[in-house]
Scaffold this motif. Structure first.
Motif, short mmCIF file in Angstrom:
data_model
loop_
_atom_site.label_atom_id
_atom_site.label_comp_id
_atom_site.label_asym_id
_atom_site.label_seq_id
_atom_site.Cartn_x
_atom_site.Cartn_y
_atom_site.Cartn_z
N GLY A 274 -3.70 -5.80 -22.87
CA GLY A 274 -3.31 -6.14 -21.51
C GLY A 274 -3.47 -4.91 -20.65
O GLY A 274 -2.51 -4.20 -20.35
N LEU A 275 -4.71 -4.61 -20.26
CA LEU A 275 -5.06 -3.28 -19.76
C LEU A 275 -4.97 -3.10 -18.26
O LEU A 275 -5.19 -2.00 -17.75
N ALA A 276 -4.66 -4.16 -17.49
CA ALA A 276 -4.68 -4.06 -16.04
C ALA A 276 -3.42 -4.70 -15.45
O ALA A 276 -2.95 -5.72 -15.94
N ALA A 277 -2.91 -4.08 -14.39
CA ALA A 277 -1.75 -4.62 -13.67
C ALA A 277 -1.92 -4.30 -12.20
O ALA A 277 -2.38 -3.21 -11.84
N LEU A 278 -1.55 -5.25 -11.35
CA LEU A 278 -1.83 -5.12 -9.91
C LEU A 278 -0.57 -5.06 -9.07
O LEU A 278 0.32 -5.90 -9.21
N ASP A 279 -0.51 -4.04 -8.22
CA ASP A 279 0.47 -3.99 -7.14
C ASP A 279 -0.21 -4.65 -5.94
O ASP A 279 -0.93 -4.01 -5.17
N ALA A 280 0.00 -5.96 -5.79
CA ALA A 280 -0.72 -6.72 -4.78
C ALA A 280 -0.31 -6.30 -3.37
O ALA A 280 -1.13 -6.31 -2.45
N LYS A 281 0.93 -5.95 -3.18
CA LYS A 281 1.43 -5.58 -1.85
C LYS A 281 0.69 -4.37 -1.30
O LYS A 281 0.34 -4.32 -0.12
N ASN A 282 0.43 -3.38 -2.15
CA ASN A 282 -0.19 -2.14 -1.70
C ASN A 282 -1.66 -2.01 -2.10
O ASN A 282 -2.30 -1.00 -1.81
N GLY A 283 -2.18 -3.04 -2.78
CA GLY A 283 -3.58 -3.02 -3.16
C GLY A 283 -3.93 -1.94 -4.15
O GLY A 283 -5.00 -1.33 -4.08
N VAL A 284 -3.03 -1.69 -5.10
CA VAL A 284 -3.24 -0.65 -6.11
C VAL A 284 -3.34 -1.30 -7.48
O VAL A 284 -2.46 -2.06 -7.89
N LEU A 285 -4.43 -0.98 -8.18
CA LEU A 285 -4.64 -1.48 -9.54
C LEU A 285 -4.30 -0.38 -10.53
O LEU A 285 -4.79 0.75 -10.42
#
Length: 378
Positions: A274-285
């Motif tokens: 599970g190599l990716a996680a997204l901070d959708a609010k700030n657009g940071v991967l």
């Protein structure tokens, strides 16, 4: 012999004295009706030779709250709102051979108790606990189960009615990636295309459309662990690229492909499970990375987690980590990142936006089984 005799005499004197001074207080055992309030971290503890479970920890301190027990070789999913949890579980009568029973289990998170069990066709994929093996429509009305017989297909379940609505053949395509609205989902296909299956409102019909070639499965294969973005999905590749695939229209489309480690010394590339996680609010991967990448190293555990600004394509920070197999954040409040290791640990990191979203380890706790799927809730 003299020393033994002296020691025995001393113990004979000391033990009665201890018994006189210490009053025995029996431990009181109770049962909580509900888990402690507050945001949670859910970790699926997959087992291949017995019962698996969902372990629940407090998000703030990783205090252990309890377990929801499932079957073998399963995976987990949280319904919108985080009050209901699902597991796709396999129950094997003779463990290594013979008949199996596969079910979708429904749990009440507050009480950690099973409330429903839905029989599935005995076709569900028995894989590692990748998130795309068990997904749901945007509103949670339908649950999608990845099948492998080894022919690929998807079972559509109505969890409220407790019924299986249909099985959708998906030859050559794998992983379920729901759209942000409605009941459609996309899948990655072995020829490098992306197929889209649009379900009717009743969940009993499905119309398939396919894209042109999006990626080269031989030269730059995609990880199945994509992350949902506003108009589709973002997929890391073995070769160190990010593929942005839009799925809102009838035909999926590659929006953009860009490298993440170009020009960086050390041969860095994405890796782990599970190599990716997204901070959708700030657009940071947040992306798990390992050095000296080569053919076959795509499952190497993370040595660093990179924070990538999706707007500028720049790496904001590189945080050393303890060989993480999986990372997860709460998409609404990515102030905390959780990592899982193969040596049975769950680790909490704080995220500092002022330092380029760098990570600082704060606390850890224990897990069991092969834990590689985590969900963080507000």
């Amino acid at each position: 012999m003299k020393r033994v005799a002296v020691l025995a005499a001393a113990m004979a004197v000391a033990v009665p004295a201890l018994a006189e001074d210490a009053e025995f207080k029996p431990e009181t055992v109770g049962l909580k009706e509900t888990i402690d309030p507050g945001p949670n971290v859910f970790v699926y503890q997959q087992e291949w030779k017995g019962a698996g479970s969902i372990a629940v920890y407090g998000k703030d301190d990783l205090a252990f709250k309890g377990l929801m027990t499932s079957g073998s070789m399963g995976t987990m999913l949280l319904a919108p709102g985080g009050k209901t949890a699902y597991t796709q579980s396999t129950y094997m009568k003779r463990i290594t051979w013979g008949d199996i029973e596969q079910v979708l289990q429904v749990f009440d998170v507050a009480t950690l108790t099973p409330v429903k069990e839905i029989a599935l066709p005995p076709k569900a994929a028995m894989t590692l606990g990748y998130a795309p093996m068990l997904q749901q429509s945007a509103d949670g009305k339908y649950v999608y189960v990845q099948n492998a017989t080894p022919a690929a297909s998807v079972t559509v379940v109505d969890p409220v009615a407790g019924t299986v609505l249909q099985e959708i053949p998906t030859p050559g395509c794998w992983g379920v990636y729901p759209t942000g609205e409605g009941y459609a989902f996309s899948m990655l296909c072995g020829d490098g295309s992306v197929s889209r299956f649009a379900l009717g409102a009743d969940g009993k019909t499905a119309e398939k459309t396919g894209s042109e070639k999006v990626f080269d499965p031989d030269a730059d294969a995609l990880f199945v662990s994509g992350v949902k973005v506003s108009d589709g999905w973002l997929f890391p590749s073995f070769g160190g690229n990010l593929y942005h695939v839009a799925d809102g229209a009838a035909v999926p489309k590659l929006v953009e492909k860009f490298p993440v480690a170009e020009g960086v010394e050390g041969g860095w590339a994405p890796g782990s499970y599970g190599l990716a996680a997204l901070d959708a609010k700030n657009g940071v991967l947040f992306l798990s990375m390992h050095p000296e990448a080569k053919e076959g190293s795509h499952k190497d555990l993370a040595k660093e987690v990179w924070a990538i600004d999706l707007a500028t394509r720049k790496v904001l920070s590189r945080s050393p980590v303890e060989e993480l197999a999986t990372i997860a954040v709460d998409g609404a409040d990515a102030s905390v990142l959780v990592g899982l290791t193969e040596d049975y640990r769950v680790i909490r990191y704080t995220v500092d936006p002022k330092a380029g979203y760098a990570l600082t380890k704060t606390v850890e706790n224990k897990t069991t089984g092969f834990s590689m799927l985590a969900t963080v809730t507000p």
